[in-house]
Design a protein around this motif. Structure first.
Motif, short mmCIF file in Angstrom:
data_model
loop_
_atom_site.label_atom_id
_atom_site.label_comp_id
_atom_site.label_asym_id
_atom_site.label_seq_id
_atom_site.Cartn_x
_atom_site.Cartn_y
_atom_site.Cartn_z
N LEU A 145 2.74 2.53 3.33
CA LEU A 145 1.89 2.23 4.48
C LEU A 145 1.91 0.76 4.85
O LEU A 145 1.73 0.41 6.01
CB LEU A 145 0.44 2.66 4.21
N ARG A 146 2.10 -0.12 3.86
CA ARG A 146 2.20 -1.56 4.13
C ARG A 146 3.10 -2.20 3.08
O ARG A 146 2.85 -2.05 1.89
CB ARG A 146 0.81 -2.22 4.07
N PRO A 147 4.16 -2.89 3.49
CA PRO A 147 5.01 -3.56 2.51
C PRO A 147 4.34 -4.81 1.96
O PRO A 147 3.43 -5.37 2.58
CB PRO A 147 6.27 -3.92 3.31
N GLY A 148 4.78 -5.23 0.79
CA GLY A 148 4.21 -6.42 0.18
C GLY A 148 5.13 -6.96 -0.90
O GLY A 148 6.34 -6.74 -0.88
N ILE A 174 0.85 -1.20 0.00
CA ILE A 174 0.00 0.00 0.00
C ILE A 174 0.88 1.24 0.00
O ILE A 174 1.73 1.41 0.88
CB ILE A 174 -0.94 0.04 1.23
N ILE A 175 0.66 2.09 -1.02
CA ILE A 175 1.42 3.34 -1.15
C ILE A 175 0.45 4.52 -1.05
O ILE A 175 -0.54 4.59 -1.78
CB ILE A 175 2.17 3.40 -2.50
N ASP A 176 0.75 5.45 -0.17
CA ASP A 176 -0.06 6.66 -0.02
C ASP A 176 0.44 7.73 -0.99
O ASP A 176 1.58 8.18 -0.91
CB ASP A 176 0.03 7.17 1.42
N LEU A 177 -0.45 8.12 -1.91
CA LEU A 177 -0.17 9.23 -2.82
C LEU A 177 -1.14 10.39 -2.57
O LEU A 177 -1.19 11.34 -3.36
CB LEU A 177 -0.30 8.77 -4.27
N GLN A 184 8.96 7.14 1.22
CA GLN A 184 9.11 7.51 2.62
C GLN A 184 8.39 6.51 3.53
O GLN A 184 7.45 5.84 3.13
CB GLN A 184 8.54 8.91 2.86
N ALA A 185 8.86 6.43 4.78
CA ALA A 185 8.19 5.61 5.79
C ALA A 185 6.93 6.32 6.27
O ALA A 185 6.82 7.55 6.20
CB ALA A 185 9.12 5.34 6.95
N ALA A 186 5.99 5.55 6.77
CA ALA A 186 4.73 6.12 7.26
C ALA A 186 4.98 7.06 8.43
O ALA A 186 5.82 6.79 9.29
CB ALA A 186 3.78 5.01 7.67
N ASP A 187 4.27 8.17 8.44
CA ASP A 187 4.37 9.16 9.51
C ASP A 187 3.09 9.15 10.33
O ASP A 187 2.11 8.49 9.96
CB ASP A 187 4.62 10.55 8.92
N ALA A 188 3.07 9.89 11.42
CA ALA A 188 1.92 9.88 12.33
C ALA A 188 0.64 10.38 11.68
O ALA A 188 -0.46 9.99 12.08
CB ALA A 188 2.24 10.72 13.57
N ASN A 204 8.29 -10.29 6.87
CA ASN A 204 8.63 -9.91 8.24
C ASN A 204 7.58 -8.99 8.84
O ASN A 204 7.30 -9.06 10.05
CB ASN A 204 10.01 -9.24 8.27
N ASP A 205 6.99 -8.12 8.03
CA ASP A 205 5.90 -7.27 8.53
C ASP A 205 4.74 -8.12 9.02
O ASP A 205 4.19 -7.87 10.11
CB ASP A 205 5.45 -6.33 7.41
N ARG A 206 4.33 -9.14 8.25
CA ARG A 206 3.20 -9.97 8.65
C ARG A 206 3.53 -10.78 9.89
O ARG A 206 2.70 -10.89 10.81
CB ARG A 206 2.79 -10.91 7.51
#
Length: 344
Positions: free
Chosen positions: A199-202, A185-188, A218-222, A325-327
């Motif tokens: 937001l989520r690796p895959g 998941i990529i936030d644009l 970029q890594a997810a921010d708050a 590893n995320d899962r």
């Protein structure tokens, strides 16, 4: 992978069920989805009810390859167009600003919406039949919220048909999911201010996405949008999961066995020494994509082993293993606490 047989009659029936507001489980290349008409708020609400999913946790809208993406969003930035050209159909979800006429139930009340075009031929046939290819199917994984995602039709039946009273009108069987873990998941939705945000690796890596866009992801921010499958505890079997490094695996297993623990093991190393008797063992591939393909089946299989603990040999930490590893990290959310308690 052998191409699944497409039962056109079953596809038509499933599409009519969706159009009538019912829930349909369908295969994708990542995992099986629990589908509803994305523009029917009551139908989407029934997904949340069936899964026991918090209503503020967004779902992903699946669209056909020929779909007009602009219908779903305020605008399609060039970065989205580039990623669509590179990776769709495929296991990539894009978060974009939601068009005003799209119900906010699919986005958990947020101003964004997640869109994906799956590559699985059964999913594509369903999307093309549903509303003449012009609709969207809201489709989180077809399991109870927080549990292990399904990668076969039988997994879906096991999850929802335990007492013969399923909320699902029909299940389309497309064989085992080829990828085996959920989409990247990529936030644009904040591209001008934050750039692309993971937001989520895959299966599709941040490096691959960065190479297409010409900028680092970029890594997810708050302040990032909420997204599917990003809670700290997720993808979890009912049996506690412990992650143990390869070097400590044999010794930890022996210690736990001597303490009276019944153990199930998921490992990719060819361990032959220092191994206690196990309730069950699931050998995994030492290659990331093959491991991902079998991961959820392994967790479900070991969950039925009547063990006290599922011990998982921690995979390598390289970029190729990021999605796996995320899962596992989320499945074993309280792993360190359990280990700390054991060592006392």
């Amino acid at each position: 992978m052998k191409a699944p047989v497409i039962d056109l009659q079953a596809i038509r029936l499933a599409a009519r069920k969706l159009e009538a507001g019912a829930l349909v489980a369908f295969p994708t290349e990542t995992v099986y989805g629990l589908g509803a008409d994305a523009e029917n708020p009551a139908a989407v609400a029934s997904i949340y009810a069936a899964k026991g999913r918090p209503s503020n946790h967004p779902v992903i809208v699946h669209v056909a390859p020929e779909a007009d993406i602009a219908y779903w969003v305020e605008s399609v930035p060039p970065q989205a167009q580039a990623l669509i050209a590179a990776f769709w159909p495929g296991p990539l979800t894009l978060i974009l600003p939601r068009a005003a006429h799209i119900p906010d139930q699919v986005s958990g009340g947020q101003s964004s919406v997640g869109l994906r075009c799956p590559s699985h031929p059964v999913a594509q046939a369903l999307l093309r039949e549903f509303k003449g290819g012009k609709g969207g199917i809201a489709g989180p994984s077809a399991n109870k919220f927080g549990h292990v995602s399904p990668t076969t039709a039988q997994h879906v039946r096991d999850e929802f048909d335990t007492e013969g009273d399923s909320p699902i009108a029909c299940i389309l069987d497309g064989g085992q999911s080829e990828v085996g873990i959920e989409s990247t998941i990529i936030d644009l939705s904040r591209i001008a201010s934050h750039g692309p945000v993971l937001l989520r690796p895959g299966h599709i890596s941040a490096a691959q996405i960065g190479a297409v866009l010409g900028v680092a992801v970029q890594a997810a921010d708050a302040a990032a949008p909420r997204a599917s499958g990003t809670l700290e505890s997720h993808y979890a079997p009912r049996t506690p999961v412990l992650l143990v490094a390869s070097a400590q695996l044999a010794g930890t297993l022996q210690q736990m066995h001597q303490a009276g623990q019944s153990l199930a093991l998921i490992s990719y190393s060819a361990l032959t020494t220092g191994m206690p008797s196990l309730a069950a063992q699931f050998p995994m591939a030492a290659e990331a994509q093959a491991y991902a393909h079998d991961l959820y089946a392994a967790l479900r299989n070991m969950d039925h082993a009547a063990a006290d603990l599922i011990v998982v040999e921690t995979p390598p930490s390289s970029q190729a293993w990021q999605g796996v590893n995320d899962r596992l990290r989320r499945a074993a959310h309280d792993s360190s606490a359990v280990l700390a308690g054991f060592k006392k």
